[in-house]
Write an enzyme that holds these catalytic residues in place. Structure first.
Site: not given
Ligand SMILES: *[C@@H]1O[C@H](CO)[C@@H](O)[C@H](O)[C@H]1NC(C)=O
Ligand SMILES: *[C@@H]1O[C@H](CO)[C@@H](O)[C@H](O)[C@H]1NC(C)=O
Ligand SMILES: *[C@@H]1O[C@H](CO)[C@@H](O)[C@H](O)[C@H]1NC(C)=O
Ligand SMILES: *[C@@H]1O[C@H](CO)[C@@H](O)[C@H](O)[C@H]1NC(C)=O
Ligand SMILES: *[C@@H]1O[C@H](CO)[C@@H](O)[C@H](O)[C@H]1NC(C)=O
Ligand SMILES: *[C@@H]1O[C@H](CO)[C@@H](O)[C@H](O)[C@H]1NC(C)=O
Ligand SMILES: *[C@@H]1O[C@H](CO)[C@@H](O)[C@H](O)[C@H]1NC(C)=O
Ligand SMILES: *[C@@H]1O[C@H](CO)[C@@H](O)[C@H](O)[C@H]1NC(C)=O
Length: 530
Positions: A75, A168, A201
């Site tokens: 990321e 995300k 993440c």
């Protein structure tokens, strides 16, 4: 009649089809992850993206040289985490065409597609390898004529074509980015017969989108770019990555951002209940390429998914922005003051400890060497805050390392001569299908160790979970179960429209903000950088 040409043609077709079936029938594929420490040139998007893109292209070549079928990058690895405010994001971001467009950035010339996306597409094509990157995406909304930014994963196939785009969902205090209105569940298929899911993440701690894919879609392999901030004693990077892969029994290819001074490091290739293929957690900011053979997993039957409604008076705790540098890595601290806890004794038999109706049983035989390091058995059932925006349900039972001076603020990560000859923790949950139950282990090298057995058995009162050492252990930091239950989750503010500015940093002196976040530490680092 067949001429020679037709025979050759037929042979060629046979060979091609043999090659394809060969790859599909092989019982493994070769996966690669790159832990990456991006270069950042102050305020200069072109220099930053250009420099990091060139390194990515080199790593794509290196991965190919080691026969990798697929390579994953972290990321924020192209931009670094030091991106500017929304008003200046244009140069740092790119248009990412949708999968339906079957777009190949290498050869296409669509306006707004960045040179970074083009060059990485070309590297995938020239090396005939699948590549997954994370990049800042800009999306122009037709109706409002506004540009919004997403934290996006992009996958390329061996021809450089975009075959997946994932935005995300669970943003972790990233004010410049927005999630999509409806969360996207993104998977793609490969010519080696494996279907991959992908997320980013903080997503790893939620049902959506990861568990949508493991529980209901039967996806067995995941690509996971991350820029994690390790937190002792339960959520250091490799510990959490392995815990998730193990809990869901899926392959996880995790590529981590490396900036140990702010707490980011940790990458690995995890094979679910078959263990860790390779992992790295390092105090030196640098690039690392891990390549492993990854056995294909059996396709699992979808599991049922029902989120139960529950409510009661819950304990909740907040975190202050405290941390320590341990061996060069900045480690955040979980706040265990509200956990039920008892000191570990040399002999403990079926010792029960309960918190808010959640009980765990400890069986321990230990050779305790008195020093500044001691151990506590802890249990917690309640809510904690992650970052500034999320309150989330957790249930924990564990034995953790504490230091004498610190009492029950157990966040010590040290070597210890205390030897655990036996250590068994059991608990029963009545909602096993609705929670994420991760074995959580850590030793003094900040790596999860693997010398233990875990079972989940369905009984009359629920599912019994047992975690037990399979051989004696020293240098133990954490040993237990970290359970995420989603029925108690709440987003305090789903999106933040404004970016952190110097004014925002000034408000760090406001106690209500200091109270909430270990991420603030990261803001401070970014502001120094700007
Ligand atoms: C892309 O590749 C071209 C040709 O090698 C090079 O000139 C350019 O600097 C690269 N740009 C980026 C952002 O990597
Ligand atoms: C990126 O920048 C660093 C620091 O200036 C330099 O040493 C390195 O050679 C550059 N890398 C590439 C691939 O251009
Ligand atoms: C915006 O307009 C373009 C061009 O007409 C179209 O391809 C695209 O699908 C539209 N996007 C949205 C989000 O409506
Ligand atoms: C993902 O799971 C959640 C929770 O069960 C559900 O509400 C949602 O509809 C699922 N999304 C998809 C696309 O399957
Ligand atoms: C893990 O990766 C490193 C770096 O490529 C390599 O040196 C090491 O041998 C690998 N370990 C295993 C167990 O494959
Ligand atoms: C830990 O949580 C308790 C209870 O919410 C709070 O009083 C205390 O200030 C917190 N400590 C830290 C270091 O965050
Ligand atoms: C921690 O566990 C890892 C992985 O099993 C192992 O390589 C390492 O030596 C262990 N470190 C200590 C201090 O026990
Ligand atoms: C589960 O644990 C309970 C309580 O310890 C025990 O009575 C029961 O026999 C266990 N069930 C199974 C299937 O192991």
């Amino acid at each position: 009649m067949y001429g020679t040409g037709s025979y050759l043609g037929l042979l060629l077709i046979l060979c091609l089809s043999y090659k394809v079936t060969g790859q599909q029938q092989s019982d493994y594929y070769v996966g690669a992850v790159v832990e990456f420490s991006p270069n950042y040139f102050r305020g200069d998007a072109l220099a930053t993206l250009g420099n990091n893109t060139k390194s990515y292209v080199e790593y794509i070549e290196k991965a190919k040289q080691q026969n990798a079928d697929i390579v994953v990058f972290p990321e924020d690895g192209l931009t670094s985490t030091r991106m500017p405010t929304v008003s200046q994001m244009d140069a740092w971001s790119t248009i990412v065409p949708a999968v339906e467009d079957e777009y190949v950035p290498c050869t296409g010339n669509l306006m707004g597609v960045s040179e970074t996306l083009k060059n990485i597409s070309c590297a995938a094509k020239h090396n005939s390898i699948y590549v997954l990157i994370n990049i800042a995406e800009k999306e122009r909304c037709n109706s409002t004529d506004e540009t919004i930014y997403h934290n996006t994963n992009v996958a390329f196939d061996r021809t450089g074509k975009i075959i997946a785009r994932y935005r995300k969902v669970n943003l972790y205090m990233e004010p410049r980015f927005r999630p999509t209105k409806i969360p996207e569940i993104v998977t793609f298929d490969t010519d080696f017969g494996v279907r991959f899911g992908t997320f980013i993440c903080f997503d790893i701690l939620f049902w959506i989108p990861g568990l949508n894919m493991t529980r209901t879609a039967g996806v067995t392999d995941f690509l996971y770019p991350t820029a994690w901030f390790s937190e002792a004693p339960f959520l250091t990077a490799v510990q959490a990555q392995f815990g998730w892969s193990y809990a869901e029994d899926v392959n996880l290819l995790a590529a981590g951002y490396s900036n140990p001074a702010s707490g980011s490091t940790g990458s690995g290739i995890y094979l679910g209940r078959d263990g860790i293929a390779n992992a790295t957690f390092s105090s030196h900011p640098k690039h690392r390429l891990l390549v492993s053979r990854i056995p294909k997993k059996e396709l699992k039957k979808p599991r049922s998914e029902i989120i139960q409604e529950r409510s009661s008076d819950l304990t909740r705790y907040t975190l202050e922005m405290t941390g320590d540098v341990v061996d060069g890595v900045y480690l955040l601290h979980d706040n265990v003051t509200l956990f039920k806890h008892i000191p570990v004794e040399p002999l403990m038999t079926q010792t029960s400890l309960c918190h808010d109706g959640f009980c765990c049983h400890f069986d321990i035989r230990a050779n305790i060497v008195k020093s500044s390091i001691n151990y506590h058995a802890v249990v917690y059932n309640g809510i904690r805050r992650y970052g500034r925006e999320v309150e989330a349900g957790i249930r924990v039972c564990a034995v953790i390392q504490c230091s004498d001076e610190a009492g029950i603020s157990c966040v010590s990560v040290s070597r210890s001569d205390t030897v655990f000859n036996e250590l068994k923790i059991t608990t029963t949950v009545d909602d096993y299908e609705q929670v994420l139950a991760m074995p959580s282990t850590l030793n003094a090298s900040m790596l999860p160790f693997e010398e233990w057995k875990y079972t989940n058995r369905l009984g009359t009162t629920g599912t019994n979970l047992t975690l037990e050492l399979s051989q004696s252990a020293k240098d133990l930091v954490t040993f237990g179960l970290y359970i995420r239950n989603f029925d108690r989750d709440s987003w305090l503010s789903k999106t933040m429209e404004t970016a952190p500015t110097v004014t925002g940093a000034g408000s760090l002196s406001n106690p209500s903000i200091i109270n909430v976040s270990f991420f603030s530490m990261f803001l401070i680092f970014s502001l120094f950088a700007l």
